[in-house]
Design an enzyme around this catalytic site. Structure first.
Site, PDB file in Angstrom:
ATOM      1  N   ASN A   8       0.735  -1.005   0.094  1.00 23.92           N
ATOM      2  CA  ASN A   8       0.057   0.111   0.002  1.00 23.92           C
ATOM      3  C   ASN A   8       0.831   1.491   0.070  1.00 23.92           C
ATOM      4  OD1 ASN A   8      -1.780   1.971   0.283  1.00 23.92           O
ATOM      5  ND2 ASN A   8      -2.339   1.368   2.536  1.00 23.92           N
ATOM      6  N   LYS A  10      -0.023   4.239  -0.340  1.00 20.93           N
ATOM      7  CA  LYS A  10      -0.822   5.280   0.239  1.00 20.93           C
ATOM      8  C   LYS A  10      -0.482   6.697  -0.617  1.00 20.93           C
ATOM      9  CE  LYS A  10      -0.044   3.418   4.738  1.00 20.93           C
ATOM     10  NZ  LYS A  10       0.023   3.490   6.119  1.00 20.93           N
ATOM     11  N   HIS A  86      -9.635   1.604   4.938  1.00 17.24           N
ATOM     12  CA  HIS A  86      -8.388   1.935   5.721  1.00 17.24           C
ATOM     13  C   HIS A  86      -8.503   2.748   6.732  1.00 17.24           C
ATOM     14  CE1 HIS A  86      -4.052   2.557   6.593  1.00 17.24           C
ATOM     15  NE2 HIS A  86      -3.510   1.720   5.936  1.00 17.24           N
ATOM     16  N   GLU A  88      -6.787   5.055   8.041  1.00 18.93           N
ATOM     17  CA  GLU A  88      -6.177   6.457   7.790  1.00 18.93           C
ATOM     18  C   GLU A  88      -7.466   7.119   7.104  1.00 18.93           C
ATOM     19  OE1 GLU A  88      -2.809   5.761   5.772  1.00 18.93           O
ATOM     20  OE2 GLU A  88      -1.804   5.222   7.440  1.00 18.93           O
ATOM     21  N   GLU A 147      -5.345  -4.501  10.813  1.00 21.36           N
ATOM     22  CA  GLU A 147      -4.288  -3.398  11.031  1.00 21.36           C
ATOM     23  C   GLU A 147      -4.637  -2.835  12.320  1.00 21.36           C
ATOM     24  OE1 GLU A 147      -2.269  -2.172   6.989  1.00 21.36           O
ATOM     25  OE2 GLU A 147      -4.137  -0.866   7.344  1.00 21.36           O
ATOM     26  N   GLY A 153       2.463   2.620  11.003  1.00 25.89           N
ATOM     27  CA  GLY A 153       3.568   3.712  10.632  1.00 25.89           C
ATOM     28  C   GLY A 153       4.189   3.958  11.722  1.00 25.89           C
ATOM     29  N   SER A 184       3.402  -1.858  10.207  1.00 22.08           N
ATOM     30  CA  SER A 184       4.883  -1.906  10.631  1.00 22.08           C
ATOM     31  C   SER A 184       5.552  -2.959  10.197  1.00 22.08           C
ATOM     32  CB  SER A 184       5.375  -1.559  12.108  1.00 22.08           C
ATOM     33  OG  SER A 184       4.932  -0.319  12.387  1.00 22.08           O
TER      34      SER A 184
HETATM   35  P1  13P Z   1       3.108   0.755   7.713  1.00 23.28           P
HETATM   36  O1  13P Z   1       3.539  -0.497   7.020  1.00 23.28           O
HETATM   37  O2  13P Z   1       3.818   1.981   7.147  1.00 23.28           O
HETATM   38  O3  13P Z   1       2.980   0.734   9.243  1.00 23.28           O
HETATM   39  O4  13P Z   1       1.549   0.852   7.252  1.00 23.28           O
HETATM   40  C1  13P Z   1       0.472  -0.107   7.204  1.00 23.28           C
HETATM   41  C2  13P Z   1      -0.522   0.230   6.563  1.00 23.28           C
HETATM   42  O5  13P Z   1      -1.328   1.067   6.941  1.00 23.28           O
HETATM   43  C3  13P Z   1      -0.619  -0.681   5.250  1.00 23.28           C
HETATM   44  O6  13P Z   1      -1.841  -0.316   4.846  1.00 23.28           O
END
Ligand code: 13P
Length: 225
Positions: A8, A10, A86, A88, A147, A153, A184
């Site tokens: 991903n 993002k 997601h 976020e 997640e 992150g 992570s």
């Molecule tokens: P990270 O791997 O950067 O922690 O992000 C995880 C994530 O949100 C994948 O969708």
């Protein structure tokens, strides 16, 4: 059998990075989740890799919805997957309500797209009876991604036994649906996470933007020889 690796990006990357990834990756257990604007350029450079959008519209098909991209448009552009819900988008930016996510999931199914549905520790809010029915009728076209918000992150992965317990609960509730872990994941921890028997793969954010990291994660997705 190799486990699934979903990248991903993002809101990251560039056309140069698209070029490099398109030349480098062909693995059939890799799904690349790119910003929508990069999906077609990637497809033009690499016809092998499976691609995911990071969202689709809650509106179906076509219509007067400025700025929206429907599941059907993604499917017609050669995209096979969509990442939905997601955290976020769901909690931090408040872009997706539970109702919207379920509408998007249903639109994706109607359009023939497979979905990667993200859930967190509060999965009970999304995975209620209505959702489990939808998942039951999805004929393998939905994968869940657990997640934990605290792991996204931050570089902090929960105890492997806690991940295992939660993923087992999720799978129990959803008829054993394929479930990924995300948060992570990197080249160092990928193997131990992938070794959890209940986990069917990983959803990778930051580390998926670096070719050596993603290559190592893909290596960890195959059973050790
Ligand atoms: P990270 O791997 O950067 O922690 O992000 C995880 C994530 O949100 C994948 O969708």
């Amino acid at each position: 059998m190799s486990k699934l690796v979903v990248a991903n990006w993002k809101m990251n990357g560039s056309i140069d990075l698209v070029d490099e990834f398109a030349k480098t990756f062909t693995a059939d257990n890799l799904i690349l989740g790119l910003p929508t604007i990069f999906l077609s350029p990637f497809r033009n450079r690499n016809s092998i890799l499976k691609l995911a959008a990071q969202d689709c519209s809650m509106f179906q098909g076509f219509g007067a919805h400025t700025g929206e991209i429907s599941a059907r448009m993604l499917r017609e552009s050669g995209i096979e997957y969509v990442i939905l819900g997601h955290s976020e988008r769901r909690s931090i930016s408040n872009l997706d309500s539970t109702e919207n996510i379920l509408q998007k999931l249903s639109n994706a199914m109607d359009a023939g797209l497979s979905s990667i549905l993200c859930i967190d520790e509060n999965f009970d809010q999304l995975i209620d009876e209505k959702t489990t029915d939808l998942l039951r009728n999805s004929l393998g076209k939905v994968i869940l991604a657990f997640e934990p918000v605290s792991a996204i992150g931050t570089g902090i992965v929960p105890n492997l036994s806690d991940i295992r317990e939660t993923v087992s609960k999720i799978k129990e509730k959803c008829d054993g649906i394929n479930t990924l872990y995300g948060g992570s994941v990197n080249s160092i921890n990928a193997r131990e996470i992938m070794d959890i028997p209940e986990i069917d793969g990983v959803l990778v954010g930051g580390a998926s933007l670096k070719i050596p990291e993603l290559t190592a994660i893909l290596q960890a997705s195959s059973p050790a020889v």
